[in-house]
Design a protein around this motif. Structure first.
Motif, mmCIF file in Angstrom:
data_model
loop_
_atom_site.group_PDB
_atom_site.id
_atom_site.type_symbol
_atom_site.label_atom_id
_atom_site.label_comp_id
_atom_site.label_asym_id
_atom_site.label_seq_id
_atom_site.Cartn_x
_atom_site.Cartn_y
_atom_site.Cartn_z
ATOM 1 N N LEU A 1 0.819 -1.211 0.000
ATOM 2 C CA LEU A 1 0.000 0.000 0.000
ATOM 3 C C LEU A 1 0.854 1.264 0.000
ATOM 4 C CD1 LEU A 1 -2.819 1.361 0.348
ATOM 5 C CD2 LEU A 1 -2.485 1.131 2.821
ATOM 6 N N VAL A 2 1.962 1.242 0.726
ATOM 7 C CA VAL A 2 2.736 2.471 0.932
ATOM 8 C C VAL A 2 4.064 2.494 0.195
ATOM 9 C CG1 VAL A 2 1.681 2.816 3.189
ATOM 10 C CG2 VAL A 2 3.831 1.547 3.028
ATOM 11 N N ILE A 3 4.475 1.366 -0.386
ATOM 12 C CA ILE A 3 5.814 1.335 -0.972
ATOM 13 C C ILE A 3 5.945 2.292 -2.150
ATOM 14 C CG2 ILE A 3 5.343 -0.583 -2.563
ATOM 15 C CD1 ILE A 3 8.191 -1.595 -1.883
ATOM 16 N N GLY A 4 4.860 2.474 -2.904
ATOM 17 C CA GLY A 4 4.908 3.425 -4.010
ATOM 18 C C GLY A 4 5.095 4.847 -3.524
ATOM 19 N N ALA A 5 4.377 5.202 -2.451
ATOM 20 C CA ALA A 5 4.518 6.544 -1.881
ATOM 21 C C ALA A 5 5.918 6.752 -1.315
ATOM 22 C CB ALA A 5 3.463 6.758 -0.798
ATOM 23 N N VAL A 6 6.465 5.714 -0.664
ATOM 24 C CA VAL A 6 7.822 5.816 -0.111
ATOM 25 C C VAL A 6 8.839 6.004 -1.237
ATOM 26 C CG1 VAL A 6 9.618 4.556 1.137
ATOM 27 C CG2 VAL A 6 7.248 4.492 1.956
ATOM 28 N N ALA A 7 8.664 5.253 -2.325
ATOM 29 C CA ALA A 7 9.579 5.389 -3.462
ATOM 30 C C ALA A 7 9.504 6.794 -4.058
ATOM 31 C CB ALA A 7 9.245 4.336 -4.519
ATOM 32 N N TRP A 8 8.289 7.335 -4.128
ATOM 33 C CA TRP A 8 8.128 8.687 -4.676
ATOM 34 C C TRP A 8 8.780 9.736 -3.776
ATOM 35 C CZ3 TRP A 8 7.397 11.471 -8.743
ATOM 36 C CH2 TRP A 8 6.984 12.801 -8.630
ATOM 37 N N LEU A 9 8.566 9.634 -2.471
ATOM 38 C CA LEU A 9 9.174 10.590 -1.543
ATOM 39 C C LEU A 9 10.696 10.497 -1.586
ATOM 40 C CD1 LEU A 9 6.768 10.250 1.514
ATOM 41 C CD2 LEU A 9 6.981 12.206 -0.034
ATOM 42 N N THR A 10 11.204 9.285 -1.733
ATOM 43 C CA THR A 10 12.653 9.123 -1.875
ATOM 44 C C THR A 10 13.157 9.844 -3.120
ATOM 45 O OG1 THR A 10 12.534 6.973 -0.777
ATOM 46 C CG2 THR A 10 14.511 7.438 -2.063
ATOM 47 N N THR A 11 12.380 9.738 -4.192
ATOM 48 C CA THR A 11 12.746 10.426 -5.431
ATOM 49 C C THR A 11 12.721 11.939 -5.250
ATOM 50 O OG1 THR A 11 11.824 8.619 -6.748
ATOM 51 C CG2 THR A 11 12.097 10.730 -7.846
ATOM 52 N N VAL A 12 11.693 12.438 -4.569
ATOM 53 C CA VAL A 12 11.542 13.886 -4.381
ATOM 54 C C VAL A 12 12.735 14.470 -3.636
ATOM 55 C CG1 VAL A 12 10.172 15.650 -3.194
ATOM 56 C CG2 VAL A 12 9.033 13.845 -4.508
ATOM 57 N N PHE A 13 13.171 13.780 -2.582
ATOM 58 C CA PHE A 13 14.206 14.360 -1.717
ATOM 59 C C PHE A 13 15.629 13.959 -2.109
ATOM 60 C CE2 PHE A 13 10.428 14.471 1.016
ATOM 61 C CZ PHE A 13 10.455 15.810 1.387
ATOM 62 N N SER A 14 15.765 13.019 -3.036
ATOM 63 C CA SER A 14 17.118 12.575 -3.388
ATOM 64 C C SER A 14 17.598 13.112 -4.729
ATOM 65 C CB SER A 14 17.184 11.041 -3.405
ATOM 66 O OG SER A 14 16.311 10.516 -4.391
ATOM 67 N N GLY B 1 7.709 8.455 -11.430
ATOM 68 C CA GLY B 1 6.320 8.482 -10.973
ATOM 69 C C GLY B 1 5.401 7.700 -11.891
ATOM 70 N N ALA B 2 5.567 7.892 -13.208
ATOM 71 C CA ALA B 2 4.739 7.160 -14.164
ATOM 72 C C ALA B 2 4.995 5.657 -14.075
ATOM 73 C CB ALA B 2 5.011 7.660 -15.578
ATOM 74 N N SER B 3 6.239 5.273 -13.837
ATOM 75 C CA SER B 3 6.570 3.847 -13.724
ATOM 76 C C SER B 3 5.914 3.224 -12.497
ATOM 77 C CB SER B 3 8.090 3.670 -13.654
ATOM 78 O OG SER B 3 8.717 4.183 -14.816
ATOM 79 N N ILE B 4 5.882 3.972 -11.389
ATOM 80 C CA ILE B 4 5.236 3.456 -10.176
ATOM 81 C C ILE B 4 3.749 3.226 -10.420
ATOM 82 C CG2 ILE B 4 4.625 3.986 -7.787
ATOM 83 C CD1 ILE B 4 7.252 5.575 -7.599
ATOM 84 N N VAL B 5 3.089 4.213 -11.042
ATOM 85 C CA VAL B 5 1.655 4.077 -11.322
ATOM 86 C C VAL B 5 1.406 2.922 -12.287
ATOM 87 C CG1 VAL B 5 -0.372 5.221 -12.282
ATOM 88 C CG2 VAL B 5 1.234 6.520 -10.876
ATOM 89 N N ALA B 6 2.255 2.802 -13.311
ATOM 90 C CA ALA B 6 2.093 1.720 -14.285
ATOM 91 C C ALA B 6 2.275 0.356 -13.623
ATOM 92 C CB ALA B 6 3.089 1.894 -15.426
ATOM 93 N N LEU B 7 3.211 0.261 -12.672
ATOM 94 C CA LEU B 7 3.416 -1.007 -11.967
ATOM 95 C C LEU B 7 2.191 -1.368 -11.137
ATOM 96 C CD1 LEU B 7 5.194 -3.363 -11.111
ATOM 97 C CD2 LEU B 7 6.180 -1.897 -9.330
#
Length: 411
Positions: free
Chosen positions: A95-108, A121-127
């Motif tokens: 449930l949350v791994i996509g959001a965690v991956a996105w936040l990691t992308t935002v801050f890194s 982001g598009a890859s996460i949604v597509a997955l």
């Protein structure tokens, strides 16, 4: 352009909010947990679209990008809703791994990495869309047409999101406002179509499941979970036809619980129901998964086995012994549980009614012989039409069923 992008995303937000509220309403009304999951996912998706479109001018970019993680949680909820719909437990890490991956992308990622951030982001949604499609397709009992519809909608959603990234790799072109505007327009329209299409698929699957549940209820005995008389007749007709086409014999058993009325009279109907359920579990556990069994009367059960009568005799004796030795007690009082069983085998394509009549005659012999025994008919029963013709040719009626074997251990 008649509609600007803000208007399009406002329409998308309102549609997602309306559909989410509708899903939550029907989820509460029908007590379907998956609809609640889908409803919350739609509301979170609407919130993500709204904040992205209308708060980006008021808040710092890092805050807006961080709040976009709500949309990825919505994607995770869509996948979990499909899991819950199929009777699986939700996966909280998923449930949350996509959001965690996105936040990691935002801050890194360093500033100026917008294209890479969008691609991730598009890859996460597509997955998530692919996982949702796979879960919806896993409903094996659905018709193939509906399976493809359930799978196609989320797959198209993921494909549209990935399309500009793929095209940018295959056909590199200078970045321009016009091309970006075209993709934003496509995404806005696709979002609306995806939201509406997914709700259509959801209600299609829910409707199909409701129809299947009604059919099951019409053919299932509510006390034991076995076939009722109607369900047993329909299922056995299909088995007889299938086995007949292969030239294989079938055998019918009829079970009648001994002295059941005295148990009801002495201990009450709830105790009698427990005896019925106990025997149902014993007969289900003693027969093969390919055998059919059902409750066709108060304390009367029947089974159809795709085998010879000799094999069926062994199975019947196994049921009789298991029921006799189950050691049931009611309020601390041991209960003698025995069953009488009549069997009849027939050639390929024999009618079920003929087999039941022959097995019922054998059951009568078992009852008359002292109960708690297995009795089989040796003479293969005739078809209904053959029986009528043979009876018309006989000068005097005679018994058609001959008792071949009786296994007894005492009443």
């Amino acid at each position: 352009m008649l509609l600007d992008f803000s208007t399009l995303f406002l329409v998308a937000t309102l549609i997602c909010t309306l559909l989410g509220g509708m899903l939550l309403y029907f989820g509460r009304q029908e007590k379907i947990a998956a609809l609640n999951w889908w409803g919350v996912a739609y509301l979170l998706g609407a919130a993500a679209v709204a904040q992205w479109q209308f708060l980006r001018l008021l808040l710092p970019d890092v805050v807006v990008l961080s709040l976009a993680s709500i949309g990825f949680i919505a994607c995770g909820m869509m996948w979990n809703a499909a899991r819950v719909f199929h009777g699986l437990k939700p996966t909280w890490p998923g449930l949350v791994i996509g959001a965690v991956a996105w936040l990691t992308t935002v801050f890194s990622l360093p500033p100026g990495s917008e294209s890479l951030r969008v691609a991730i982001g598009a890859s996460i949604v597509a997955l998530y869309a692919a996982l949702t499609a796979a879960q919806l397709f896993a409903e094996r009992r659905s018709t193939m047409k509906r399976q493809w519809a359930a799978m196609l909608v989320p797959l198209l959603h993921g494909a549209v999101l990935m399309l500009p990234i793929v095209l940018d790799e295959l056909l590199p072109a200078p970045n321009s406002d016009s091309s970006n505007n075209i993709w934003v327009l496509i995404f806005a329209i696709e979002l609306v179509l995806y939201a509406v299409g997914t709700v259509f698929v959801i209600f299609m699957l829910v409707s199909e499941r409701a129809v299947r549940a009604h059919k099951t209820a019409a053919s299932q005995d509510p006390l034991t979970g076995l076939f009722n008389r109607r369900g047993f007749s329909e299922a056995t007709a299909r088995m007889i036809e299938r086995e007949g086409a292969a030239g294989r014999p079938v055998t019918v058993m009829i079970f009648d619980l001994d002295h059941f009325k005295s148990i009801n009279d002495r201990f009450g109907h709830p105790a009698g129901d427990e005896v019925i359920k106990l025997f149902a579990s014993i007969v289900s556990g003693s027969l093969r998964i390919s055998d059919l069994c059902g409750r066709i009367g108060g304390e009367e059960f029947a089974a159809l086995l795709p085998c010879s009568i000799d094999e069926a005799m062994t199975a019947a004796e196994r049921v009789r012994e298991a029921f006799q030795n189950c050691g049931m007690e009611i309020d601390g009082t041991p209960i003698a549980t025995t069953v009488s069983i009549g069997l009849a085998g027939g050639p390929p394509h024999v009618e079920l009614e003929v087999l039941l009549a022959a097995a019922d005659t054998a059951l009568y012999q078992a009852k008359r012989g002292g109960r708690n025994r297995v009795v089989a008919a040796v003479e293969e029963p005739l078809s209904l039409e053959q029986g009528r013709r043979q009876a018309a040719q006989r000068p005097e009626p005679r018994q058609q069923i001959i008792v071949r074997n009786a296994i007894s251990v005492g009443a």
